[in-house]
Design an enzyme around this catalytic site. Structure first.
Site, PDB file in Angstrom:
ATOM      1  N   ASP A 194       2.435  49.352 -21.511  1.00 41.51           N
ATOM      2  CA  ASP A 194       1.967  48.051 -21.024  1.00 41.51           C
ATOM      3  C   ASP A 194       0.545  47.793 -21.535  1.00 41.51           C
ATOM      4  OD1 ASP A 194       4.321  47.975 -19.574  1.00 41.51           O
ATOM      5  OD2 ASP A 194       3.376  48.794 -17.758  1.00 41.51           O
ATOM      6  N   ALA A 195       0.149  46.527 -21.488  1.00 41.99           N
ATOM      7  CA  ALA A 195      -1.203  46.163 -21.957  1.00 41.99           C
ATOM      8  C   ALA A 195      -2.288  46.925 -21.192  1.00 41.99           C
ATOM      9  CB  ALA A 195      -1.412  44.660 -21.806  1.00 41.99           C
TER      10      ALA A 195
END
Ligand code: URA
Length: 233
Positions: free
Chosen positions: A101-102
């Site tokens: 994920d970011a």
């Protein structure tokens, strides 16, 4: 290999730009100017562009310490792609073996070897991934065993028909743990702790299979894998 393709694969040039260089007599093969893009480059040929030797890259295997607010994607979107951190030719033609994920940091493996990355990401191969997890709510001491057993048995996630595969939970402190999983479901670690009524406030991948994130790499830094690391997969 055709000379125009050879130039594309060994430099940042597009096929059209490679042809322009050839047309401008900027390319030599074993000392002879070649203008024909279809020229077949013989094995061991000394190809030069503006007198600088160029050679076709081998397959690349890279580990990167992903910083916050970057994307495991081949395009820059809300945040830049992790590939933007690789100052090497044709970085965007590589692919990422197992996305984060970011807001997750840590180990990302990047390659152009499709079979190798398949061995890391295919559910059939059940490759272990170890995450360091920081939790919003400390796990009370009298709940630790229950929690370890619950993860080991498999957790029912929202909107999933099958529970997660057995996972290994190790306590570092009440609110910092290591979790090893063998799958890669969407937001899996966050959803596993959400199912336990907790919230992940920090997530960092430390290991994939036998490959451990190199402690020398600061966030955003990368290096090529060693032969041993490549062969461990
Ligand atoms: N699990 C998550 O929830 N997020 C990641 O980035 C990786 C695993």
């Amino acid at each position: 290999m055709r000379l125009d393709k050879y130039l594309c694969e060994s430099t940042e040039l597009s096929r059209a730009d490679a042809k322009k260089c050839l047309h401008r007599s900027e390319v030599t093969c074993d000392g002879v100017v070649i203008k024909n893009p279809a020229f077949k480059v013989p094995d061991g040929c000394d190809v030069r562009l503006l007198d600088e030797p160029v050679s076709v890259r081998g397959i690349r295997y890279i580990m990167l310490n992903k910083p916050m607010d970057t994307l495991c994607s081949n395009v820059d979107e809300v945040y830049p792609s992790v590939l933007s951190l690789l100052d090497i030719p044709k970085a965007y033609s590589l692919h990422i073996a197992g996305r984060l994920d970011a807001d997750t940091t840590g180990l990302v493996l990047i390659t152009d070897d499709g079979q190798w990355s398949h061995r890391l990401t295919s559910p059939v191969k059940a490759c272990e991934k170890r995450y360091r997890v920081w939790l919003a709510d400390p796990i009370p001491e009298d709940k630790v065993t229950e929690m370890v057993e619950w993860f080991a048995k498999g957790v029912a996630l929202k909107a999933e028909k099958v529970p997660t595969k057995p996972a290994v939970l190790e306590m570092i402190s009440a609110s910092e743990v290591l979790l090893t999983i063998t799958e890669g479901k969407y937001h899996q670690v966050k959803r596993m702790f959400a199912a336990a009524g907790n919230k992940v406030v920090g997530l960092h991948r430390e290991q994939i299979g036998e490959i451990e994130l190199d402690a020398q790499l600061a966030a955003g830094e990368w290096r090529y894998l060693t032969q041993e690391e490549v062969e461990s997969v």
